[in-house]
Design an enzyme around this catalytic site. Structure first.
Site, PDB file in Angstrom:
ATOM      1  CB  CYS A 218      -2.403   1.996  -1.763  1.00 35.68           C
ATOM      2  SG  CYS A 218      -2.105   0.243  -1.806  1.00 35.68           S
ATOM      3  CG  ASP A 219      -0.294   5.345  -2.486  1.00 39.07           C
ATOM      4  OD1 ASP A 219      -0.941   5.314  -1.425  1.00 39.07           O
ATOM      5  OD2 ASP A 219       0.842   4.875  -2.602  1.00 39.07           O
TER       6      ASP A 219
ATOM      7  CB  CYS B 136       0.126   0.196  -3.917  1.00 40.64           C
ATOM      8  SG  CYS B 136      -1.562  -0.364  -3.689  1.00 40.64           S
TER       9      CYS B 136
END
Ligand code: NAP
Length: 310
Positions: A139-140, A136
């Protein structure tokens, strides 16, 4: 454990399919109960900017569209619980839905559990998950500022992830197992025009290596069979999805890839059980198509209830 609660309709899944089903069921005055699982709004929450959902010409973030879906369903009486479903029993009528705290009976059920990231299944992938292996970018991606990273895959998701990651990374190399992308020409054009993006064609990952975190990838060119290693600060795997069918795999008919089989009325093989969104859709996997399936499933669930209680 509390006594069993009776519901007209339970919707499992709180992504675009589940929340649109909830909106339609709520407007049919069925007071739907939605279990979202632990990822609120499903995969859409992990999408940065959505540019292809009609009505938002400037785009909208995944979290924002998820919040709007929920707000609209709740406005008409849907109840949305951030609670995973532990098991369902479709052999009984009404159907049984168990969470960790309660058992519910449901006269009709909509399965909208979506799909999850497909794994590469190479050595090191599980070991380094969260330590340089990610699924992701939104997300990261932030953790890779100034880093040199790799993205695996050649579809729309992989290219979108790669483009997003260029905001942070020093370089993004896309590793694809063929010499042509599956992604749309628009995304391909953007990727090819981005100076931070490079491609490694005809190449597969054989191992993800490191000490505390990912440091390198063992690769193989599938045409020449040449094996080689590249150093990397992180690898984002974006090679498609698998349907989240664990709850119902042995209770409704699935296709060869594990997707729930539905007819054009969103009916599964069990009367009274409908499915919508990516759990039942290996083809389109768009927010708008998932939402449309959710609407259809709720309309049909309402018809089913009317037929059962004329
Ligand atoms: P996808 O279209 O199935 O693409 C998966 C990619 O991963 C393919 O390039 C595939 O290679 C590769 N792959 C699969 N298994 C692999 C493995 N074991 N090792 C290495 N590579 C592997 O999946 P997706 O990109 O997640 O997209 C899914 C659907 O959502 C598509 O219909 C897509 O159009 C849609 N989508 C749309 C948007 C958008 O419109 N903005 C954004 C994201 C997704 P091959 O090409 O060789 O098969």
């Amino acid at each position: 454990m509390d006594a069993t609660e009776h519901e007209k309709i339970i919707i499992i899944g709180g992504g675009p399919a589940g929340l649109t089903a909830a909106l339609y069921a709520a407007r049919a005055e069925l007071q739907p109960l939605v279990f979202t699982g632990m990822t609120l709004y499903g995969q859409v929450s992990q999408t940065d900017l959505i540019e292809n959902y009609p009505g938002f010409p400037e785009g909208i973030t995944g979290m924002e569209i998820g919040e709007q879906f929920e707000k609209q369903a709740v406005r008409f009486g849907a109840r949305v619980l951030l609670e995973p479903v532990e098991s369902v029993d479709l052999l009984q009528s009404p159907f049984l839905v168990k969470t960790y705290t309660k058992t519910y009976e449901a006269e009709t059920l909509i399965l909208a559990m979506g799909s999850d990231h497909k794994k590469l299944e190479v050595p090191g992938e599980a070991e380094f998950a969260g330590k340089g292996v990610s699924y992701c970018a939104t997300c990261d991606g932030f953790f890779y500022r100034g880093k040199d990273i790799h993205v695996v895959g050649g579809g729309d998701s992989a290219i979108e992830e790669a483009l997003f990651l260029t905001r942070f990374a020093n370089s993004v190399t896309i590793i694809h197992r063929r010499d042509a992308l599956r992604a749309s020409p628009l995304l391909e054009r953007r990727a090819r025009g981005n100076p931070k993006i490079r491609f490694l064609w005809d190449t597969v990952v054989e191992e993800i290596k490191g000490q505390e975190k990912v440091q390198s990838l063992s690769l193989r060119n599938v045409k020449t069979a040449r094996q080689f290693e590249v150093s990397t600060d992180g690898v984002f795997i974006s090679i498609g999805h698998v349907p989240n069918n664990a709850l119902i795999a042995d209770q409704v008919e699935l296709d060869d890839n594990g997707y729930v089989r539905v007819d054009w009325l969103m009916r599964t093989s069990v009367p009274g059980v409908f499915a919508a969104g990516e759990i039942a859709d290996p083809y389109y996997r768009q927010i708008i198509t998932s939402a449309a399936m959710g609407a259809a499933a709720a309309l049909q669930a309402d018809c089913y209830l009317n037929e059962q209680n004329p």
